[in-house]
Design a protein around this motif. Structure first.
Motif, PDB file in Angstrom:
ATOM      1  N   GLY A  35       0.765  -1.239   0.000  1.00  0.00           N
ATOM      2  CA  GLY A  35       0.000   0.000   0.000  1.00  0.00           C
ATOM      3  C   GLY A  35       0.799   1.295   0.000  1.00  0.00           C
ATOM      4  O   GLY A  35       1.056   1.838   1.064  1.00  0.00           O
ATOM      5  N   ARG A  36       1.180   1.812  -1.148  1.00  0.00           N
ATOM      6  CA  ARG A  36       2.071   2.956  -1.156  1.00  0.00           C
ATOM      7  C   ARG A  36       1.532   4.104  -1.981  1.00  0.00           C
ATOM      8  O   ARG A  36       1.171   3.970  -3.123  1.00  0.00           O
ATOM      9  CB  ARG A  36       3.449   2.572  -1.701  1.00  0.00           C
ATOM     10  N   ARG A  37       1.469   5.223  -1.401  1.00  0.00           N
ATOM     11  CA  ARG A  37       1.433   6.538  -2.024  1.00  0.00           C
ATOM     12  C   ARG A  37       0.472   6.668  -3.197  1.00  0.00           C
ATOM     13  O   ARG A  37       0.856   7.142  -4.240  1.00  0.00           O
ATOM     14  CB  ARG A  37       2.839   6.886  -2.503  1.00  0.00           C
ATOM     15  N   LYS A  38      -0.764   6.267  -3.010  1.00  0.00           N
ATOM     16  CA  LYS A  38      -1.692   6.343  -4.133  1.00  0.00           C
ATOM     17  C   LYS A  38      -2.845   7.298  -3.870  1.00  0.00           C
ATOM     18  O   LYS A  38      -3.777   7.387  -4.640  1.00  0.00           O
ATOM     19  CB  LYS A  38      -2.253   4.953  -4.445  1.00  0.00           C
ATOM     20  N   GLY A 109       4.835   7.479   4.556  1.00  0.00           N
ATOM     21  CA  GLY A 109       4.887   6.424   3.570  1.00  0.00           C
ATOM     22  C   GLY A 109       6.152   5.622   3.531  1.00  0.00           C
ATOM     23  O   GLY A 109       6.323   4.783   2.664  1.00  0.00           O
ATOM     24  N   SER A 224      -1.760  -0.894   4.923  1.00  0.00           N
ATOM     25  CA  SER A 224      -2.177   0.508   4.877  1.00  0.00           C
ATOM     26  C   SER A 224      -2.869   0.932   6.171  1.00  0.00           C
ATOM     27  O   SER A 224      -3.489   1.984   6.220  1.00  0.00           O
ATOM     28  CB  SER A 224      -3.107   0.752   3.687  1.00  0.00           C
ATOM     29  N   ARG A 245      -4.893   4.140  -0.415  1.00  0.00           N
ATOM     30  CA  ARG A 245      -3.612   3.468  -0.596  1.00  0.00           C
ATOM     31  C   ARG A 245      -3.752   1.957  -0.603  1.00  0.00           C
ATOM     32  O   ARG A 245      -2.844   1.253  -1.040  1.00  0.00           O
ATOM     33  CB  ARG A 245      -2.640   3.854   0.529  1.00  0.00           C
ATOM     34  N   ARG A 258      -7.060  -0.585  -6.573  1.00  0.00           N
ATOM     35  CA  ARG A 258      -6.830   0.633  -5.801  1.00  0.00           C
ATOM     36  C   ARG A 258      -7.340   1.855  -6.552  1.00  0.00           C
ATOM     37  O   ARG A 258      -7.929   2.761  -5.958  1.00  0.00           O
ATOM     38  CB  ARG A 258      -5.343   0.769  -5.492  1.00  0.00           C
TER      39      ARG A 258
END
Length: 381
Positions: A35-38, A109, A224, A245, A258
């Protein structure tokens, strides 16, 4: 190079389809990153509709906010070798979400404090003539594309590259190269660009007092930090960040799922903004505007509060029902589950419709990779 605008008083204002084996990921398969930086497309839409609050009819700002904004001269970097501007009253805006792995972004993050940045979220927002409807096309970061040569805003030149991830355009040459790549991919001229940083998103949602959503199934994703039972929720900034995320909590666990959550959250946010009532709460109004103007970077054409206010005023009649949100047609890459391939014939249908200022035909996205998270999140009634 970025430059801040000088303070000024604010004014009141309201082909053939590529087969699945035609491109393959190069290199080792990688484990999906947790779950990164979206989240950032959500804050960017907020920047267009909330930042200056013209879209809510509030339009009360302090001149100090003008100094918060950062802008880049994208047009100078791109030069004249670009698609023609539309002459029908429509507009195209590239919305980017970036993470500079430093400061608050590092805290939220992970990553290293090395000053590098990536764009993990990209949306082409086409505002139709009359500015009562908008078509939004999300571009998956893991799409393998041919990246054109480009020049960044510092004047450095970057060579073209084949079969690379879409988001390599930003990490290679920043916003100007991302715009160049999107224009090459779509054939559409980007009239503006908005970029939102990771850490600002969470505070913006908190300043707004949270966002109401309804989940039709439980969403639980330790990566997340999200644990939502099915039902209605008012998400604070941390929860909202977790929702947009999350990758493994719903659907097929892909980046496409996502994107579906992000699109649903944008609609919920736009619905809620209409009834926030900031005009009667000066402190809340200022907090939202202060956070939002610190959160965005724009092209130089939107590099002042008054310009951004005027732009946002043109979006005030676009509600959730007027938002058609799709994902650029892609198929899964059988050689690498973490990559997708452009479905060229269907993607051309999307871009052609927008060039002609028409609605995106439903069959343009039929049978393409989706993500399996559609309908999981909705705006609360």
């Amino acid at each position: 190079m970025s430059a801040q605008s000088t303070p000024e008083p604010a004014i009141p204002g309201p082909g053939e389809s590529r087969t699945a084996g035609s491109r393959r990921g190069k290199g080792r398969r990688r484990k999906p990153r947790a779950g990164r930086r979206k989240a950032l497309l959500v804050a960017a839409w907020s920047a267009a509709g909330i930042v200056v609050l013209g879209g809510t009819g509030a339009g009360v700002l302090y001149f100090k906010l003008n100094g918060n904004l950062t802008s880049l001269d994208i047009d100078q970097a791109l030069g004249t070798d670009r698609p023609d501007k539309a002459d029908d009253g429509s507009q195209n805006i590239l919305v980017l979400g970036s993470d500079t792995r430093s400061g608050g972004n590092q805290d939220l993050g992970g990553g290293t404090d090395d000053g590098t940045a990536r764009s993990d979220t990209a949306m082409v927002v086409h505002v139709h003539k009359g500015h009562k409807k908008a078509s939004v096309v999300s571009i998956p970061r893991d799409t393998l594309i041919d990246r054109p040569e480009c020049t960044d805003t510092d004047g450095a030149e970057h060579p073209a590259a084949d079969d690379v991830m879409f988001n390599s355009a930003y990490s290679t040459g920043g916003a100007a190269c991302a715009v160049k790549t999107v224009e090459s991919l779509s054939g559409l001229r980007m009239d503006h660009y908005l970029e939102v940083d990771f850490s600002g998103f969470q505070k913006l949602i908190d300043d707004l007092g949270g966002v109401d959503i309804t989940t039709t199934e439980a969403i639980k994703d330790p990566d997340s930090h999200l644990d939502l039972p099915a039902g209605t929720h008012t998400l604070d900034g941390e929860q909202a960040l977790g929702l947009v995320r999350t990758r493994h909590g719903v659907g097929d666990g892909s980046d496409l799922g996502r994107i579906q959550l992000q699109q649903a959250f944008v609609k919920a946010l736009v619905e809620q903004v209409k009834d926030i009532g900031l005009l009667g709460n000066p402190k809340k109004l200022y907090d939202v505007a202060d956070t939002a103007t610190r959160t965005v970077t724009t092209d130089s054409g939107l590099g002042s509060v008054n310009s951004l206010m005027s732009f946002a005023g043109g979006l005030k009649n676009i509600g959730p029902a007027g938002l058609d949100m799709v994902t650029m047609p892609v198929v899964y890459d059988p050689a690498d589950p973490n990559r997708v391939l452009l479905e060229e014939a269907k993607a051309e249908q999307v871009w052609t419709a927008l060039k002609q200022d028409r609605a995106i035909p439903a069959n343009a996205t039929e049978g393409t990779a989706a993500g399996g998270a559609g309908g999981v999140v909705n705006a609360s009634e």
